[in-house]
Scaffold this motif. Structure first.
Motif, PDB file in Angstrom:
ATOM      1  N   LYS A   1       0.847  -1.209  -0.006  1.00 50.32           N
ATOM      2  CA  LYS A   1       0.216   0.079  -0.055  1.00 50.32           C
ATOM      3  C   LYS A   1       0.958   1.375   0.083  1.00 50.32           C
ATOM      4  CE  LYS A   1      -2.511   0.471   3.629  1.00 50.32           C
ATOM      5  NZ  LYS A   1      -3.086   1.229   4.763  1.00 50.32           N
ATOM      6  N   ALA A   2       1.929   1.193   0.876  1.00 52.05           N
ATOM      7  CA  ALA A   2       2.851   2.506   0.914  1.00 52.05           C
ATOM      8  C   ALA A   2       3.595   2.593  -0.335  1.00 52.05           C
ATOM      9  CB  ALA A   2       3.855   2.164   1.801  1.00 52.05           C
ATOM     10  N   VAL A   3       4.077   1.244  -0.869  1.00 53.08           N
ATOM     11  CA  VAL A   3       4.621   1.584  -2.322  1.00 53.08           C
ATOM     12  C   VAL A   3       3.846   2.291  -3.244  1.00 53.08           C
ATOM     13  CG1 VAL A   3       6.049   0.601  -4.205  1.00 53.08           C
ATOM     14  CG2 VAL A   3       6.262  -0.347  -1.724  1.00 53.08           C
TER      15      VAL A   3
ATOM     16  N   GLU B   1      -1.956  -5.098  -7.917  1.00 51.21           N
ATOM     17  CA  GLU B   1      -3.484  -5.494  -7.651  1.00 51.21           C
ATOM     18  C   GLU B   1      -3.641  -5.621  -6.454  1.00 51.21           C
ATOM     19  OE1 GLU B   1      -4.195  -9.181  -9.681  1.00 51.21           O
ATOM     20  OE2 GLU B   1      -3.724  -8.056 -11.854  1.00 51.21           O
ATOM     21  N   ILE B   2      -2.897  -6.181  -5.611  1.00 53.89           N
ATOM     22  CA  ILE B   2      -2.957  -6.291  -4.059  1.00 53.89           C
ATOM     23  C   ILE B   2      -2.907  -5.195  -3.349  1.00 53.89           C
ATOM     24  CG2 ILE B   2      -2.053  -7.212  -1.940  1.00 53.89           C
ATOM     25  CD1 ILE B   2      -0.658  -9.649  -3.193  1.00 53.89           C
ATOM     26  N   ALA B   3      -2.346  -4.137  -3.577  1.00 52.87           N
ATOM     27  CA  ALA B   3      -2.314  -2.728  -3.256  1.00 52.87           C
ATOM     28  C   ALA B   3      -3.612  -2.161  -3.198  1.00 52.87           C
ATOM     29  CB  ALA B   3      -1.183  -1.695  -3.752  1.00 52.87           C
ATOM     30  N   LEU B   4      -4.033  -2.311  -4.586  1.00 59.81           N
ATOM     31  CA  LEU B   4      -5.404  -1.736  -4.783  1.00 59.81           C
ATOM     32  C   LEU B   4      -6.410  -2.273  -4.152  1.00 59.81           C
ATOM     33  CD1 LEU B   4      -5.415  -0.942  -8.808  1.00 59.81           C
ATOM     34  CD2 LEU B   4      -5.752   0.573  -7.029  1.00 59.81           C
ATOM     35  N   LYS B   5      -6.412  -3.576  -3.977  1.00 64.46           N
ATOM     36  CA  LYS B   5      -7.500  -4.347  -3.279  1.00 64.46           C
ATOM     37  C   LYS B   5      -7.406  -3.944  -1.847  1.00 64.46           C
ATOM     38  CE  LYS B   5      -9.115  -9.224  -3.122  1.00 64.46           C
ATOM     39  NZ  LYS B   5      -8.842 -10.491  -3.680  1.00 64.46           N
ATOM     40  N   VAL B   6      -6.433  -3.574  -1.091  1.00 61.29           N
ATOM     41  CA  VAL B   6      -6.092  -3.458   0.288  1.00 61.29           C
ATOM     42  C   VAL B   6      -6.830  -1.880   0.352  1.00 61.29           C
ATOM     43  CG1 VAL B   6      -4.723  -2.912   1.959  1.00 61.29           C
ATOM     44  CG2 VAL B   6      -4.322  -4.973   0.662  1.00 61.29           C
ATOM     45  N   ILE B   7      -6.462  -1.016  -0.841  1.00 62.01           N
ATOM     46  CA  ILE B   7      -6.864   0.391  -0.515  1.00 62.01           C
ATOM     47  C   ILE B   7      -8.549   0.407  -0.789  1.00 62.01           C
ATOM     48  CG2 ILE B   7      -6.888   2.530  -1.806  1.00 62.01           C
ATOM     49  CD1 ILE B   7      -3.998   1.987  -2.294  1.00 62.01           C
ATOM     50  N   ARG B   8      -8.925  -0.362  -1.598  1.00 63.32           N
ATOM     51  CA  ARG B   8     -10.319  -0.529  -1.794  1.00 63.32           C
ATOM     52  C   ARG B   8     -11.118  -1.094  -0.440  1.00 63.32           C
ATOM     53  NH1 ARG B   8     -15.011  -1.351  -4.934  1.00 63.32           N
ATOM     54  NH2 ARG B   8     -16.411  -3.188  -4.135  1.00 63.32           N
ATOM     55  N   ARG B   9     -10.485  -1.800   0.166  1.00 65.89           N
ATOM     56  CA  ARG B   9     -11.063  -2.356   1.596  1.00 65.89           C
ATOM     57  C   ARG B   9     -11.070  -1.252   2.552  1.00 65.89           C
ATOM     58  NH1 ARG B   9      -8.935  -8.296   2.653  1.00 65.89           N
ATOM     59  NH2 ARG B   9      -9.847  -9.040   0.951  1.00 65.89           N
ATOM     60  N   HIS B  10      -9.745  -0.504   2.494  1.00 60.12           N
ATOM     61  CA  HIS B  10      -9.512   0.554   3.669  1.00 60.12           C
ATOM     62  C   HIS B  10     -10.638   1.458   3.395  1.00 60.12           C
ATOM     63  CE1 HIS B  10      -6.849   3.299   6.173  1.00 60.12           C
ATOM     64  NE2 HIS B  10      -7.570   4.075   5.520  1.00 60.12           N
ATOM     65  N   ARG B  11     -10.753   2.038   2.250  1.00 57.09           N
ATOM     66  CA  ARG B  11     -11.638   3.143   1.997  1.00 57.09           C
ATOM     67  C   ARG B  11     -13.109   2.934   1.739  1.00 57.09           C
ATOM     68  NH1 ARG B  11      -7.714   6.112  -2.852  1.00 57.09           N
ATOM     69  NH2 ARG B  11      -6.135   6.481  -1.252  1.00 57.09           N
ATOM     70  N   LEU B  12     -13.501   1.713   1.546  1.00 56.56           N
ATOM     71  CA  LEU B  12     -15.041   1.212   1.933  1.00 56.56           C
ATOM     72  C   LEU B  12     -15.090   1.302   3.406  1.00 56.56           C
ATOM     73  CD1 LEU B  12     -15.435  -1.398  -0.739  1.00 56.56           C
ATOM     74  CD2 LEU B  12     -16.637   0.453  -0.539  1.00 56.56           C
ATOM     75  N   ILE B  13     -14.346   0.559   4.079  1.00 52.51           N
ATOM     76  CA  ILE B  13     -14.484   0.497   5.678  1.00 52.51           C
ATOM     77  C   ILE B  13     -14.646   1.824   6.149  1.00 52.51           C
ATOM     78  CG2 ILE B  13     -13.315  -0.188   7.628  1.00 52.51           C
ATOM     79  CD1 ILE B  13     -11.966  -2.576   6.161  1.00 52.51           C
ATOM     80  N   GLU B  14     -13.717   2.927   5.584  1.00 45.74           N
ATOM     81  CA  GLU B  14     -14.011   4.162   6.140  1.00 45.74           C
ATOM     82  C   GLU B  14     -15.245   4.828   6.193  1.00 45.74           C
ATOM     83  OE1 GLU B  14     -10.824   6.813   4.697  1.00 45.74           O
ATOM     84  OE2 GLU B  14      -9.312   6.147   6.463  1.00 45.74           O
TER      85      GLU B  14
END
Lengths: 223, 223
Positions: free
Chosen positions: B16-18, B73-86
Motif C-alpha cells: 500500500k505504501a509503495v 493488484e493487491i495494493a488496490l484491493k487493500v486500498i479498496r478495503r480501507h476506503r470502503l471501511i472508512e
DNA sequence: CGGTAGTGTTCGCTCATTCTAACATAAGAA
DNA sequence: TTCTTATGTTAGAATGAGCGAACACTACCG
C-alpha cells in the motif's frame, strides 16, 4: 486501550478455547487444546507456559491449564466481540447463519472497543447471538438459561429451540435443512435406542434428526 | 480465497505504501518507505527482498522498489478495503471523520472479500470515500478527477472541496475546525507570500488556513 | 578524479509462533 | 507393584517480523 502487551490472535484464541473447554474448575488438558486449536501439542505447551508467565492462565506441568481472572476477562471480551460480530453480520449485512463463524473468527481480533460498542448499540445491546449463545455484556456478565440437549428430552416433553451449539457450518446447515430453526417450538415424539434418531414435531411439522446432531440442539424446556 | 501465501498485515501495508509513493514509474526509495511505515531501514530492505522473490515488487539494490502487476493488484484491493471501511464507519456506525483511519487500518487486513462486497453493496457501490479519495472498484479501476491543492489556486479562482488529503486525525480535525468541509464551495480571496496563509470564502464565510494545510485541501476547480 | 556525506545493505540477534523428533510421566492393566 | 500405553514435555529448527551496529555504495563537491 486494546494494546495490552500480549494480545495476539493466537493468544486470544488460546484463551477463548480454554474458556470454552473449562466447565467449572476443571483443568483443560494441553492435548485437548491442541485438537481444538489445530496446533501440535508442543505449540500448546509452549503457549501455556508463556501465558502462565503473563499471568493469564494457571499452568501446571502434566496437569493442564485454567484461566486466571485476567485471562477470563480477556476471553469474555473476545467472546463478546465474536458474538456481536456474528449477530451484526446476520442482521446488517445479510450473512447466512452458517457463514458468520469464520468471518467473525478473524474480525474479533481486529476490531477496537469503539467498534464493538458501536455495533452493540446499533443492535440494541443484544444478549443472544444468532446461534443462540449468550453475548457477554461489556462488564463480563452472561445471561444464564437452563437448556437441555434435544437428545436428552423424553418423548412427550418439549420447548423452544434456544441454541444451535456448533461452529461447523455444515452441521449448522444440516440442522436447518432438517427443519430445526432457532426459536422453533419443538416436542419430542420418540427416540430410537442406541443413540438412534429423535423424532419430533417442530412448529407442527414432523422432523427426524440423528443423535449427535440432537446433542447440539439445545432446548429451553417448557413443563 | 484471501489466503494467498504471502498476505500478512506487514506485506499489505508495504505494498500500500509503495503504491501511494510511486507516482508514475518512479522507483520508491527504501528509506522513504522506512519513514512512512515507521520501520527501520533494514526491515524495509528485508521486506523488499522477500517481496521481490514473491514477485510482488521489483527491487533493485540501491535503487528502490516498484510494484509488479501482481503487487499493484493487491495494493488496490487493500486500498479498496480501507476506503470502503472508512465510508462504512462514517455512514453506518456514526464515526467521526478523524476516527476512521486508525480503525480501517486494522480492519482492512482482517475482512474477507465477502465482507467487503457486502458493505460495498449496502453503501451503493460508492466511488469516493469520506476523505474524498477515490475507491478502487473491485476490478481495480479508479475514478479520475483533476484536483488542485488549495495552496495553488490563484486568488479569484474557486471550486468545490473534493478531498482532504491527510491521514493525520489532528490535521483533519483542524481542517474542519477552520471551516473547510468536504463538498464546501470555496473561492480564494488572497494568499500571503512565502508560504503564508490562504484567505478564502467557504460556503460564503471567510476562512483562513495555513500553507501546509492548504496543500492538503484538494479542489475540483470551476472555470 | 578523488573523497566525503548521505543513503542503503548486510550481519547478527531477538521474539513470537509454529513444527518434528525424541524424551518423560501418569495411569491403568496384569 | 511393575509394565505398557496414553498423554505431555523438552529440544532443536524454521519462518516472519523486527531491531542496532557495522559495512558498502552513490553522488556530488571541489
Amino acid at each position: 486501550m486494546s494494546d495490552h502487551p500480549l494480545q495476539s490472535k493466537s493468544v486470544e484464541n488460546f484463551l477463548k478455547a480454554v474458556y470454552a473447554l473449562q466447565e467449572g474448575d476443571d483443568r483443560v488438558a494441553t492435548n485437548t487444546l491442541s485438537d481444538v486449536l489445530n496446533k501440535t501439542a508442543p505449540s500448546v505447551t509452549d503457549m501455556a507456559q508463556r501465558l502462565e508467565s503473563a499471568g493469564l492462565v494457571d499452568y501446571q506441568k502434566y496437569r493442564g491449564v485454567v484461566l486466571t481472572e485476567a485471562g477470563r476477562e480477556i476471553a469474555l471480551k473476545v467472546i463478546r466481540r465474536h458474538r456481536l460480530i456474528e449477530l451484526y453480520l446476520v442482521r446488517e449485512l445479510g450473512y447466512q447463519l452458517h457463514e458468520v463463524h469464520g468471518e467473525a473468527e478473524d474480525l474479533e481480533h481486529a476490531v477496537s472497543d469503539r467498534f464493538v460498542e458501536a455495533i452493540a448499540k446499533k443492535l440494541g445491546d443484544p444478549v443472544i447471538d444468532p446461534h443462540g449463545d449468550p453475548i457477554p455484556s461489556a462488564d463480563g456478565t452472561l445471561l444464564y438459561r437452563h437448556l437441555m440437549p434435544l437428545s436428552e428430552l423424553e418423548p412427550g416433553r418439549g420447548g423452544v429451540i434456544a441454541q444451535l451449539k456448533t461452529s461447523d457450518p455444515e452441521m449448522l446447515q444440516h440442522m436447518l435443512d432438517r427443519g430445526f430453526p432457532l426459536q422453533g417450538r419443538v416436542e419430542v415424539i420418540a427416540r430410537d435406542p442406541f443413540q438412534g434418531p429423535t423424532m419430533a414435531l417442530v412448529n407442527g411439522i414432523q422432523r427426524v434428526v440423528g443423535y449427535h446432531v440432537a446433542e447440539c440442539i439445545l432446548i429451553e424446556t417448557s413443563p
